[in-house]
Design a protein around this motif. Structure first.
Motif, PDB file in Angstrom:
ATOM      1  N   PRO A  29      23.130  21.172  27.967  1.00 47.96           N
ATOM      2  CA  PRO A  29      21.720  20.771  27.998  1.00 47.96           C
ATOM      3  C   PRO A  29      21.188  20.305  26.640  1.00 47.96           C
ATOM      4  N   THR A  34      17.632  17.906  29.822  1.00 43.63           N
ATOM      5  CA  THR A  34      17.844  19.285  30.278  1.00 43.63           C
ATOM      6  C   THR A  34      17.678  19.481  31.784  1.00 43.63           C
ATOM      7  N   HIS A  35      16.646  18.840  32.352  1.00 40.89           N
ATOM      8  CA  HIS A  35      16.379  19.083  33.772  1.00 40.89           C
ATOM      9  C   HIS A  35      17.486  18.542  34.679  1.00 40.89           C
ATOM     10  N   GLU A  38      19.904  21.388  34.630  1.00 37.88           N
ATOM     11  CA  GLU A  38      19.366  22.515  35.410  1.00 37.88           C
ATOM     12  C   GLU A  38      19.393  22.229  36.910  1.00 37.88           C
ATOM     13  N   ASP A  39      18.915  21.057  37.280  1.00 33.26           N
ATOM     14  CA  ASP A  39      18.812  20.731  38.701  1.00 33.26           C
ATOM     15  C   ASP A  39      20.187  20.645  39.368  1.00 33.26           C
ATOM     16  N   LYS A  42      21.701  24.132  39.742  1.00 37.05           N
ATOM     17  CA  LYS A  42      21.100  24.868  40.848  1.00 37.05           C
ATOM     18  C   LYS A  42      21.646  24.357  42.190  1.00 37.05           C
ATOM     19  N   LYS A  55      30.596  24.888  32.606  1.00 36.66           N
ATOM     20  CA  LYS A  55      29.659  25.090  31.500  1.00 36.66           C
ATOM     21  C   LYS A  55      30.450  25.012  30.208  1.00 36.66           C
TER      22      LYS A  55
END
Lengths: 390, 90
Positions: A29, A34-35, A38-39, A42, A55
């Motif tokens: 990220p 970043t989103h 994140e998205d 998820k 990761k």
């Protein structure tokens, strides 16, 4: 069923990654990307994307992971910005040199020093020679659509090159717009499962990424350029096919022309600022000023640019980067190179929007004023837009 | 010569076609009278350039000069000082 929603550009990209049914995602990220990380993380955790999510401890590793995964025939995705793209730099050459169809979204952001988290396009422009296809988008919808198209282009048998989808950080990533999320079944028709040309398989061994002695290195580089040349028609074809399925397209896939037909001044640009420029052109209510938005910066569609700018007396290139030492924007110098020997249009460089400074309607009006002045008198060829002088 | 996209090599083991011994500035010379046949040179050679020939219960060690780069590890490791590095001259 396709559905409409109001969403950030980052979310639109994550939806595209989900629809593209990728196999491996590795990303680190970094603002303003970043989103996306994140998205997609998820979505994998929730089982909405059936992918391995790796990761990693840095962007260098993120790119290394998707290179290795792509080598085994997996469909891969990563995203980065600015310092992250800079840290990936040596691996960018590896992905393209190995002819791996990696797709990456770069959320365009300024580089340090001085540190800035805000938008400009210096990061991807400075990576123009790494052998990646670079597609610049104007809207969140285009970010979603182009990410889907990127896989078709990258995985085309005659192309086999990585694609970087460049979207302006914050301006798109953090801004909400209405976005149509396409229907899954339609996407799987447009973008079927990846069938790699060659991949690492213990049953049929091959060496990927071996040393090349001087007797073959030049030929391998020339083959990359041939693939880029060939990518031009593939990008157009994919844009047409996308249009046939989803009823949306972006110019001819390579460039988008806006009121260029009778224009004596044509503005040339990359990315989201095209929207602001279109508004300024619209408010004028005449046909003297047009816009050429270059979507494909690599490969650079020279013939399209030459054709579109043929009738213009003045060309103003607005871009969010500067080649320090050259003293102008990189795109402006490339447009000048393309136009060499065809016509005598004046080509002006406008350096604007660095480190997140807004390119406002007034900024664009000022650029057009300068271009119109250049129709009848001599003006400086390089302009730093909205530069404070004291 | 056919070059495949990305420089992929299908014809595995092709490294042997590229002789790299020319990079060498010194070459190892083995004194078989001093050699105790321990095999340390064969174990430590980073380029698999030590050739072992077995005749009866006697093992003889020699150097494949097509790939030996003269690093001297064999001479350094040899417990009986049976390997000397000799300067390569024209």
């Amino acid at each position: 069923m396709a559905s409409w929603d109001i969403m950030h550009g980052s979310r639109a990209v994550a939806e595209a990654v989900r629809l593209a049914d990728v196999d491996v995602i590795a990303a680190y990220p970094i603002t303003p990307q970043t989103h996306i990380v994140e998205d997609t993380a998820k979505m994998v955790a929730d089982g909405d994307i059936r992918a391995e999510y790796v990761k990693v401890e840095s962007e260098h590793s993120a790119m290394s992971v998707v290179i290795a995964a792509s080598g085994t025939g997996a469909r891969t995705f990563t995203a980065t910005a600015s310092q992250g793209l800079a840290l990936m730099w040596e691996m960018l050459f590896v992905a393209s040199g190995m002819r791996l169809p990696v797709v990456m979204v770069n959320a365009n952001r300024a580089l340090s020093a001085p540190i800035s988290i805000w938008n400009d396009q210096q990061d991807s422009i400075a990576s123009r020679d790494v052998g990646w296809i670079q597609l610049y988008v104007e809207t969140n919808q285009e970010a979603l659509d182009t990410t889907l198209m990127a896989y078709r282009i990258a995985e085309d048998a005659g192309v086999q090159l990585p694609v970087m989808v460049c979207m302006d950080g914050f301006v798109l990533t953090h801004t909400v717009e209405p976005v149509e999320v396409p229907d899954e079944e339609q996407v799987s028709k447009f973008l079927p499962k990846f069938k790699p040309q060659q991949y690492l398989d213990p049953k049929d061994p091959m060496a990927l990424g071996p040393i090349a002695f001087p007797n073959v290195y030049t030929e391998l580089r020339a083959m990359q350029q041939q693939a880029m040349d060939g990518a031009m028609s593939v990008i157009e074809k994919v844009n047409d096919e996308f249009s046939a399925v989803f009823n949306r397209s972006y110019g001819n896939g390579l460039v988008e022309e806006f009121k260029t037909e009778d224009a004596e001044v044509i503005i040339v640009t990359l990315g989201s600022v095209a929207g602001t420029i279109k508004d300024v052109i619209d408010e004028r209510g005449d046909s003297k000023v047009g816009l050429l938005r270059i979507k494909s910066f690599r490969p650079l569609p020279e013939d399209e640019i030459r054709r579109a700018l043929k009738g213009a007396k003045v060309v103003g290139v607005i871009e969010k980067d500067v080649s320090i030492g050259l003293g102008k924007g990189a795109l402006a110098s490339e447009v000048r190179d393309v136009m060499y020997g065809s016509g005598d249009s004046k080509i002006l460089s406008f350096i604007a929007g660095l480190g997140g400074r807004d390119i406002t309607l007034d900024s664009v009006r000022g650029v057009i004023d300068t271009c119109e002045k250049a129709l009848s008198e001599d003006v400086e060829t390089v302009h730093w837009v909205d530069l404070k002088t004291e | 010569m056919k070059i495949s996209p990305g420089g992929v090599i299908r014809d595995m083991g092709s490294t042997v076609n590229t002789k790299t011994g020319g990079w060498r500035s010194e070459r190892p010379v083995i004194d078989n009278d001093k050699c105790i046949e321990c095999g340390s040179c064969w174990i430590f050679c980073p380029d698999s350039s030590i050739i072992v020939t077995t005749s009866g219960n006697r093992r003889t060690y020699s150097v494949n000069l097509d790939f030996c780069k003269g690093c001297g590890i064999c001479a350094n490791e040899c417990p009986s000082a049976a390997i000397k590095m000799i300067l390569e001259e024209k």
